[in-house]
Motif scaffolding. Sequence first.
Motif, mmCIF file in Angstrom:
data_model
loop_
_atom_site.group_PDB
_atom_site.id
_atom_site.type_symbol
_atom_site.label_atom_id
_atom_site.label_comp_id
_atom_site.label_asym_id
_atom_site.label_seq_id
_atom_site.Cartn_x
_atom_site.Cartn_y
_atom_site.Cartn_z
ATOM 1 N N ALA A 1 9.826 5.431 3.352
ATOM 2 C CA ALA A 1 10.508 6.483 2.881
ATOM 3 C C ALA A 1 10.648 7.434 4.085
ATOM 4 C CB ALA A 1 9.531 7.380 2.070
ATOM 5 N N ALA A 2 10.057 7.005 5.437
ATOM 6 C CA ALA A 2 10.415 7.799 6.583
ATOM 7 C C ALA A 2 11.474 7.224 7.423
ATOM 8 C CB ALA A 2 8.952 7.818 7.527
ATOM 9 N N LEU A 3 11.930 5.825 6.872
ATOM 10 C CA LEU A 3 13.124 5.412 7.681
ATOM 11 C C LEU A 3 14.208 6.260 7.562
ATOM 12 C CD1 LEU A 3 12.716 1.569 6.728
ATOM 13 C CD2 LEU A 3 11.940 2.590 8.901
ATOM 14 N N PRO A 4 15.067 6.062 8.490
ATOM 15 C CA PRO A 4 16.467 7.214 8.613
ATOM 16 C C PRO A 4 17.465 6.487 7.361
ATOM 17 C CG PRO A 4 16.608 5.675 10.258
ATOM 18 C CD PRO A 4 15.148 5.651 9.875
ATOM 19 N N ARG A 5 17.894 7.834 6.649
ATOM 20 C CA ARG A 5 18.741 7.402 5.514
ATOM 21 C C ARG A 5 19.908 7.898 5.806
ATOM 22 N NH1 ARG A 5 13.964 9.094 3.899
ATOM 23 N NH2 ARG A 5 14.529 11.261 3.260
ATOM 24 N N LEU A 6 20.962 7.294 5.220
ATOM 25 C CA LEU A 6 22.275 7.908 5.171
ATOM 26 C C LEU A 6 22.553 9.161 4.388
ATOM 27 C CD1 LEU A 6 24.407 4.418 4.414
ATOM 28 C CD2 LEU A 6 24.406 5.785 6.390
ATOM 29 N N PRO A 7 23.046 10.354 4.843
ATOM 30 C CA PRO A 7 23.241 11.561 4.080
ATOM 31 C C PRO A 7 24.192 11.423 2.927
ATOM 32 C CG PRO A 7 24.638 11.560 6.170
ATOM 33 C CD PRO A 7 23.705 10.164 6.231
ATOM 34 N N SER B 1 0.858 -1.234 0.118
ATOM 35 C CA SER B 1 0.098 -0.206 -0.055
ATOM 36 C C SER B 1 0.781 1.158 0.029
ATOM 37 C CB SER B 1 -0.937 -0.056 1.278
ATOM 38 O OG SER B 1 0.005 0.180 2.615
ATOM 39 N N ARG B 2 0.315 2.524 -0.186
ATOM 40 C CA ARG B 2 0.920 3.799 -0.137
ATOM 41 C C ARG B 2 1.411 3.833 1.263
ATOM 42 N NH1 ARG B 2 -2.509 8.275 -3.490
ATOM 43 N NH2 ARG B 2 -2.243 7.358 -5.609
ATOM 44 N N ARG B 3 0.798 3.380 2.251
ATOM 45 C CA ARG B 3 1.203 3.451 3.690
ATOM 46 C C ARG B 3 2.470 2.702 3.728
ATOM 47 N NH1 ARG B 3 0.448 7.030 7.635
ATOM 48 N NH2 ARG B 3 0.884 6.210 9.580
ATOM 49 N N LEU B 4 2.680 1.523 3.088
ATOM 50 C CA LEU B 4 3.955 0.885 3.342
ATOM 51 C C LEU B 4 5.185 1.655 2.786
ATOM 52 C CD1 LEU B 4 5.720 -1.536 3.996
ATOM 53 C CD2 LEU B 4 4.959 -2.597 1.696
ATOM 54 N N THR B 5 4.923 2.237 1.455
ATOM 55 C CA THR B 5 5.917 3.116 0.673
ATOM 56 C C THR B 5 6.138 4.545 1.632
ATOM 57 O OG1 THR B 5 4.917 2.552 -1.377
ATOM 58 C CG2 THR B 5 6.075 4.474 -1.219
#
Length: 333
Positions: free
Chosen positions: A169-175, A161-165
């Motif tokens: 996307a909200a998980l912390p990412r490497l700069p 679902s869009r909720r999963l996406t």
Amino acid sequence: MIDSCPLVELDIGDDLGDVSAGNLHALIQEHESDVIGPLWLDEIRTAAPRVARRYSPSVYARTTAWNADAIDDLVQDVVERMMVKGQAQYICDVANDFGHARALIYRQVRMTLIDRRQRTAIDNLFDRAVERLGSPPFDQVKSRPRSWRIDGPMSDPAPASRRLTSSLAALPRLPGNGMERASAIWTTETLSDALMLICGAVGEVDEPELRRILEESLTVFATAEVVSDDAGTEIRSGELDPGNLTMANEITQRLLATLTLEEATLLAGKWIGDSDGDIARRLGVSRPTAAKYKESAFAKVRDELTEQSEAVVGYVFARLQSLVIARAGGGAR
């Protein structure tokens, strides 16, 4: 989709060459008759090597050098992008003069290269994900195509679902700090959390669906976030020495143990970007009750982190963000 581009966004560092002999009216006329004809192709062929030389071929061309074949491939990609996204028409509509039109064509070359870099980041992340799915707590279910699920009782399958996406996307990412490597996007630990979230949401995930989910999640990343430096894929502990790293992990685990399901769901929702009203509806409670959950969750985090160093706080927040989103199912119930 039209890529709007105010003149102030143009890269004045581009070598535009001599624009005095150019004819904007001729470009516009050719576009009206042929969409992209010889004049446009000449401009794109001139722009491609001038722009590409500033980008690593191993990432943006998947070759060791920007040779003639690599440039030809880039030209074709630029033409396709301009036709599919209506960029030639956009240039005709907004260009003030021929120099402006040429600068906008150069920008199309850069945007095409950015598209390529994003695909490279997806490929790298997909390969890492498949490797991680080969070990516990994941089990391979099928071989053609390969599919995986979390070991143990299987949840009811559901479409992504869009909720999963949004959660991924909200998980912390490497700069990102450069353009020489395609980004790792997530640390090894965050990647594991993401795969737990995916399998928990859809039950069993196969290779095509996994790639599609990652592609949809990566499309929301800003340009700077799909470029990485030499930090690699390990967790960034910053200035943490082994003792502080152990302490930071202990704090993270204590917070996970003390946060209630409602508090964890609320934090996940806040990190994803939900409003208080959205979170209340997801929890099935009133907004005042959701506000109380928020106050209690924030208080628990403050109590643990108030006396800690900035490095410890940053580490704990990144791990807590990843784990809470994954364990709360992205804030959805």
